[in-house]
Write a protein that holds these residues in place. Structure first.
Motif, PDB file in Angstrom:
ATOM      1  N   UNK A  60       0.815  -1.206   0.000  1.00  0.00           N
ATOM      2  CA  UNK A  60       0.000   0.000   0.000  1.00  0.00           C
ATOM      3  C   UNK A  60       0.851   1.259   0.000  1.00  0.00           C
ATOM      4  N   UNK A  61       0.260   2.341   0.451  1.00  0.00           N
ATOM      5  CA  UNK A  61       0.875   3.666   0.365  1.00  0.00           C
ATOM      6  C   UNK A  61       2.201   3.730   1.131  1.00  0.00           C
ATOM      7  N   UNK A  62       3.260   4.113   0.432  1.00  0.00           N
ATOM      8  CA  UNK A  62       4.586   4.355   1.024  1.00  0.00           C
ATOM      9  C   UNK A  62       5.106   3.190   1.868  1.00  0.00           C
ATOM     10  N   UNK A  63       4.900   1.981   1.369  1.00  0.00           N
ATOM     11  CA  UNK A  63       5.421   0.813   2.083  1.00  0.00           C
ATOM     12  C   UNK A  63       6.122  -0.120   1.108  1.00  0.00           C
ATOM     13  N   UNK A  64       6.907   0.467   0.225  1.00  0.00           N
ATOM     14  CA  UNK A  64       7.592  -0.309  -0.816  1.00  0.00           C
ATOM     15  C   UNK A  64       8.999  -0.646  -0.336  1.00  0.00           C
ATOM     16  N   UNK A  65       9.361  -1.915  -0.432  1.00  0.00           N
ATOM     17  CA  UNK A  65      10.711  -2.343  -0.072  1.00  0.00           C
ATOM     18  C   UNK A  65      11.262  -3.171  -1.223  1.00  0.00           C
ATOM     19  N   UNK A  66      12.358  -2.697  -1.818  1.00  0.00           N
ATOM     20  CA  UNK A  66      12.963  -3.410  -2.942  1.00  0.00           C
ATOM     21  C   UNK A  66      13.961  -4.451  -2.429  1.00  0.00           C
ATOM     22  N   UNK A  67      14.432  -5.311  -3.341  1.00  0.00           N
ATOM     23  CA  UNK A  67      15.446  -6.308  -2.993  1.00  0.00           C
ATOM     24  C   UNK A  67      16.699  -5.630  -2.450  1.00  0.00           C
ATOM     25  N   UNK A  68      17.085  -4.539  -3.093  1.00  0.00           N
ATOM     26  CA  UNK A  68      18.290  -3.825  -2.667  1.00  0.00           C
ATOM     27  C   UNK A  68      18.132  -3.293  -1.247  1.00  0.00           C
ATOM     28  N   UNK A  69      16.940  -2.750  -0.938  1.00  0.00           N
ATOM     29  CA  UNK A  69      16.704  -2.224   0.408  1.00  0.00           C
ATOM     30  C   UNK A  69      16.711  -3.349   1.437  1.00  0.00           C
ATOM     31  N   UNK A  70      16.140  -4.509   1.086  1.00  0.00           N
ATOM     32  CA  UNK A  70      16.165  -5.655   1.998  1.00  0.00           C
ATOM     33  C   UNK A  70      17.603  -6.076   2.286  1.00  0.00           C
ATOM     34  N   UNK A  71      18.411  -6.110   1.235  1.00  0.00           N
ATOM     35  CA  UNK A  71      19.804  -6.516   1.395  1.00  0.00           C
ATOM     36  C   UNK A  71      20.549  -5.522   2.280  1.00  0.00           C
ATOM     37  N   UNK A  72      20.287  -4.231   2.063  1.00  0.00           N
ATOM     38  CA  UNK A  72      20.932  -3.196   2.874  1.00  0.00           C
ATOM     39  C   UNK A  72      20.560  -3.348   4.339  1.00  0.00           C
ATOM     40  N   UNK A  73      19.277  -3.612   4.605  1.00  0.00           N
ATOM     41  CA  UNK A  73      18.830  -3.780   5.986  1.00  0.00           C
ATOM     42  C   UNK A  73      19.470  -5.009   6.622  1.00  0.00           C
ATOM     43  N   UNK A  74      19.664  -6.066   5.837  1.00  0.00           N
ATOM     44  CA  UNK A  74      20.249  -7.290   6.366  1.00  0.00           C
ATOM     45  C   UNK A  74      21.743  -7.141   6.623  1.00  0.00           C
ATOM     46  N   UNK A  75      22.402  -6.284   5.837  1.00  0.00           N
ATOM     47  CA  UNK A  75      23.857  -6.168   5.910  1.00  0.00           C
ATOM     48  C   UNK A  75      24.329  -4.981   6.735  1.00  0.00           C
ATOM     49  N   UNK A  76      23.391  -4.217   7.280  1.00  0.00           N
ATOM     50  CA  UNK A  76      23.765  -3.065   8.088  1.00  0.00           C
ATOM     51  C   UNK A  76      23.070  -3.127   9.443  1.00  0.00           C
ATOM     52  N   UNK A  77      23.578  -2.337  10.372  1.00  0.00           N
ATOM     53  CA  UNK A  77      22.966  -2.251  11.695  1.00  0.00           C
ATOM     54  C   UNK A  77      22.712  -0.779  12.000  1.00  0.00           C
TER      55      UNK A  77
END
Length: 201
Positions: A60-77
């Motif tokens: 829905x509205x403003x809740x888009x998460x791309x593969x790149x963003x998922x990877x960034x979240x997994x690889x950063x703290x």
């Protein structure tokens, strides 16, 4: 969808990623539409296709998460910056979070960390200069010789920690040959410095 429109997928994903980096949130479908020069209906169709293919999450509205963003979240703290700590005269420790930053796990590891901005010149010979960000591992103990955030009567300072058991005191050593050691009967260790992040001149 036809192969000839593969460029649309790239443009939409690139816009979403760039928008998230610059704004800290997802764009709306209308903003994507304006950004890539496609109609909102076309953008919506492409996003639904990408969602079905697992290329992005979209609820829905403003809740888009791309593969790149998922990877960034997994690889950063995510680590809070808690203001400044004195590298000279001890300064009151105010845990006001200025902001959060994401640091790569590959360089900094995982753990309970916070960042403090160095204030003063008492640790310059340890490579910690005024304005540097010092990464602190939150813990209430330290080994002799560690650089610690020491709290004394609500005043915090960044110094090298030397317990002197024979004298029943603690020596807090500034890494500046022009400054004297600080001696205290007791102090609370708030964390141990593990890295310094600085701008290069």
């Amino acid at each position: 969808m036809q192969h000839k429109n593969a460029e649309y997928f790239k443009r939409i994903i690139a816009f979403i990623d760039d928008y998230a980096v610059n704004n800290g949130s997802s764009p709306s479908v209308r903003e994507i539409s304006n950004g890539v020069g496609l109609s909102t209906a076309t953008v919506s169709r492409y996003m639904q296709k990408m969602k079905a293919n697992g290329e992005l999450d979209y609820d829905g509205h403003r809740s888009i998460v791309t593969k790149r963003q998922k990877q960034t979240l997994a690889e950063t703290v995510e680590i809070p910056i808690l203001g400044s700590v004195s590298c000279g005269v001890p300064k009151f420790a105010e845990e006001n979070i200025e902001e959060y930053v994401r640091l790569p796990v590959s360089l900094f590891g995982r753990g309970d960390f916070f960042l403090l901005r160095a204030n003063g010149d008492s640790m310059i010979e340890a490579g910690i200069d005024y304005g540097d960000l010092v990464l602190i591992r939150r813990q209430n103990y330290a080994d002799s010789g560690d650089i610690v955030v020491a709290l004394m009567d609500d005043e915090a300072t960044l110094k090298r920690f030397y317990p002197e058991l024979e004298n029943q005191r603690i020596r807090l050593h500034p890494e500046n040959s022009e400054m004297d050691d600080i001696y205290v009967d007791n102090c609370i260790i708030q964390g141990v410095a593990v890295k310094v992040i600085k701008d290069l001149e």
